[in-house]
Motif scaffolding. Structure first.
Motif, PDB file in Angstrom:
ATOM      1  N   GLY A  92      -3.536   1.847  -3.149  1.00  0.00           N
ATOM      2  CA  GLY A  92      -3.423   3.283  -2.879  1.00  0.00           C
ATOM      3  C   GLY A  92      -2.674   4.003  -3.964  1.00  0.00           C
ATOM      4  N   THR A 103       0.645   5.387   0.461  1.00  0.00           N
ATOM      5  CA  THR A 103      -0.218   6.502   0.857  1.00  0.00           C
ATOM      6  C   THR A 103      -0.399   7.451  -0.323  1.00  0.00           C
ATOM      7  N   TRP A 141       0.842  -1.195   0.000  1.00  0.00           N
ATOM      8  CA  TRP A 141       0.000   0.000   0.000  1.00  0.00           C
ATOM      9  C   TRP A 141       0.876   1.243   0.000  1.00  0.00           C
TER      10      TRP A 141
END
Length: 254
Positions: free
Chosen positions: A248, A188, A186
């Motif tokens: 993400g 951000t 993932w």
């Protein structure tokens, strides 16, 4: 003995390949755009700039973007032409793109839209299973796998055949994922990622459903079905949204 046209017809072997005929201006533009992207990346490398991608990656990303846009808007070559510089700008911003996932998006939308006009051939099945295996080497590859499986069930006339191919594709993906140790990662999302996601969602809402299509299939088996083009557009939109939910910022960049 001179080969006949039918003997040279690629659609006898595959429904995944679309011929890029240089006699058409839009196809010449696609080839020129890919060469130009590669040239810019090569010059950047010679000047010592680190773009995060090389000439081949730039050419492939730009060409795949053109090809995907061609599936989503068969009647308007301008859409595919616009996709090339837009893709290169996004590539510069992201620094890298997943060519494997992009290839999966291309093939899944091509199958769904039915732009070639033929059913899957045995060679196509092998290609899809092989690509599914390669997708297992990337954390974001699960998005490409999902698109391929969805395309199979949407378009194949035999549910049993679709299920069998899907199982083989998932098995190939899982085997490579386990062997390579690739897991979900993932990132951000930054401001640019959120903006890209928003633009993608808004653009998708504006082009769904598709307008009636006048372009015939490559095989000449009739005009392209507008409902299938709409499904392909929805699939492309879900690819972007799905990539975001899976990874993400990494997914948006891929």
């Amino acid at each position: 003995m001179t080969p006949t046209i039918s003997a040279l017809n690629p659609y006898r072997l595959t429904s995944l390949q679309r011929v890029v005929d240089p006699r058409y201006p839009s196809n010449r533009l696609a080839l020129a755009g890919a060469v130009l992207a590669a040239a810019v990346a090569a010059v950047a490398l010679l000047l010592g700039a680190d773009l995060g991608f090389g000439p081949l990656g730039a050419a492939m990303a730009v060409f795949l973007s053109w090809a995907i846009a061609r599936e989503l808007d068969p009647d308007h070559p301008a859409s595919a032409a616009f996709a090339m510089p837009a893709a290169f700008v996004l590539l510069l911003a992201a620094g890298e793109a997943s060519l494997l996932v992009s290839a999966a998006v291309l093939l899944a939308t091509r199958i769904t839209a039915g732009t070639v006009g033929t059913d899957l051939r045995p060679l196509d099945v092998l290609v899809l299973i092989g690509l599914s295996g390669l997708l297992g080497s990337q954390s974001i590859g699960v998005v490409g796998l999902a698109l391929i499986v969805a395309a199979l069930f949407i378009t194949d006339r035999s549910a049993v055949r679709s299920a069998a191919i899907a199982v083989a594709a998932v098995a190939a993906f899982a085997a490579v994922a386990v062997a390579s140790g690739s897991g979900l990662a993932w990132g951000t999302p930054g401001g640019g990622d959120w903006a890209t996601l928003a633009v993608s969602v808004i653009a998708s809402l504006l082009i769904i459903p598709a307008s009636p299509v006048a372009t015939p299939t490559d095989r000449g088996s009739g005009t392209i079905d507008v409902k299938r083009v709409t499904a392909a557009r929805l699939m492309a939109a879900l690819a972007v949204v799905g990539a975001f939910f899976v990874a993400g910022g990494i997914g948006i960049q891929a």
